[in-house]
Design an enzyme around this catalytic site. Structure first.
Site, PDB file in Angstrom:
ATOM      1  N   SER A 239      10.555  -1.368  55.591  1.00 53.92           N
ATOM      2  CA  SER A 239       9.966  -0.040  55.391  1.00 53.92           C
ATOM      3  C   SER A 239       9.779   0.696  56.710  1.00 53.92           C
ATOM      4  O   SER A 239      10.030   1.897  56.801  1.00 53.92           O
ATOM      5  CB  SER A 239       8.632  -0.170  54.648  1.00 53.92           C
ATOM      6  OG  SER A 239       8.853  -0.712  53.361  1.00 53.92           O
TER       7      SER A 239
ATOM      8  N   GLY B 105       8.751  -9.215  55.857  1.00 55.56           N
ATOM      9  CA  GLY B 105      10.083  -8.643  55.646  1.00 55.56           C
ATOM     10  C   GLY B 105      10.035  -7.237  55.072  1.00 55.56           C
ATOM     11  O   GLY B 105      10.794  -6.349  55.487  1.00 55.56           O
ATOM     12  N   CYS B 106       9.121  -7.026  54.144  1.00 52.44           N
ATOM     13  CA  CYS B 106       9.019  -5.712  53.498  1.00 52.44           C
ATOM     14  C   CYS B 106       8.470  -4.670  54.471  1.00 52.44           C
ATOM     15  O   CYS B 106       8.887  -3.513  54.458  1.00 52.44           O
ATOM     16  CB  CYS B 106       8.150  -5.805  52.255  1.00 52.44           C
ATOM     17  SG  CYS B 106       8.844  -6.939  51.030  1.00 52.44           S
ATOM     18  N   THR B 107       7.556  -5.101  55.336  1.00 50.96           N
ATOM     19  CA  THR B 107       7.020  -4.196  56.355  1.00 50.96           C
ATOM     20  C   THR B 107       8.112  -3.833  57.351  1.00 50.96           C
ATOM     21  O   THR B 107       8.283  -2.655  57.700  1.00 50.96           O
ATOM     22  CB  THR B 107       5.812  -4.843  57.066  1.00 50.96           C
ATOM     23  OG1 THR B 107       4.791  -5.090  56.093  1.00 50.96           O
ATOM     24  CG2 THR B 107       5.274  -3.946  58.157  1.00 50.96           C
TER      25      THR B 107
ATOM     26  N   LYS C 158       7.137  -7.003  48.092  1.00 53.40           N
ATOM     27  CA  LYS C 158       5.684  -6.852  48.140  1.00 53.40           C
ATOM     28  C   LYS C 158       5.231  -6.076  49.368  1.00 53.40           C
ATOM     29  O   LYS C 158       5.690  -6.313  50.470  1.00 53.40           O
ATOM     30  CB  LYS C 158       5.045  -8.249  48.147  1.00 53.40           C
ATOM     31  CG  LYS C 158       3.552  -8.236  47.922  1.00 53.40           C
ATOM     32  CD  LYS C 158       3.118  -9.523  47.254  1.00 53.40           C
ATOM     33  CE  LYS C 158       1.656  -9.541  46.930  1.00 53.40           C
ATOM     34  NZ  LYS C 158       1.184  -8.457  46.102  1.00 53.40           N
TER      35      LYS C 158
END
Length: 149
Positions: A49, A44-46, A39
């Site tokens: 990325s 974690g995704c930030t 998401k």
């Protein structure tokens, strides 16, 4: 996940953050980092990325194009890209077709609850469209090192 190194990567078509059609076959002749994440704008995704963003030049020097995939929509991806200045495309896989093709949409468990969601994973695809490596245990803060090792 059933795909493994040596397998032909499934071709797909999805929309990027701007609504443009993107196919894996568009990248024939180039190496691709195809990373699946749960998401936009989550910790974690930030981290993952931004780690790829911060090392984007090194990835490009090794010949890689980077494509991120989540089930978020185009508007969410646009905001995520703008907020963190991401230099690569994010694919809006709202119908989960790309996830299904790569086996990254599956049953997950969290705090005793079961639900369907994205298995965070990365596929390194060679110039001929073959899978070179599958990274299933992604280190979000140091993902580029896993890719370039």
């Amino acid at each position: 996940m059933t795909l493994k190194p040596g397998d032909k990567a499934p071709n797909f078509e999805s929309k990027d953050q701007d609504g443009n059609a993107v196919k894996l076959s568009d990248y024939h002749g180039k190496k691709v980092v195809l990373y699946f994440y749960p998401k936009d704008n989550t910790p974690g995704c930030t981290a993952e990325s931004c780690n790829l963003r911060d090392n984007y030049e090194a990835l490009q020097e090794k010949g890689y194009e980077v494509l991120g995939v989540s089930s978020d929509g185009e508007k969410s991806h646009q905001k995520f890209i703008t907020k963190y200045d991401l230099p690569f495309k994010l694919l809006a896989d709202e119908d989960k077709s790309v996830h299904e093709a790569f086996g990254t949409w599956d049953l997950k468990k969290f705090m005793g609850r079961e639900y369907m969601g994205t298995l965070r994973s990365t596929f390194l695809i060679d110039e001929k469209g073959n899978i070179e490596e599958v990274i299933e245990k992604v280190k979000t803060k140091d993902h580029t090192a896993q890719i370039l090792k």
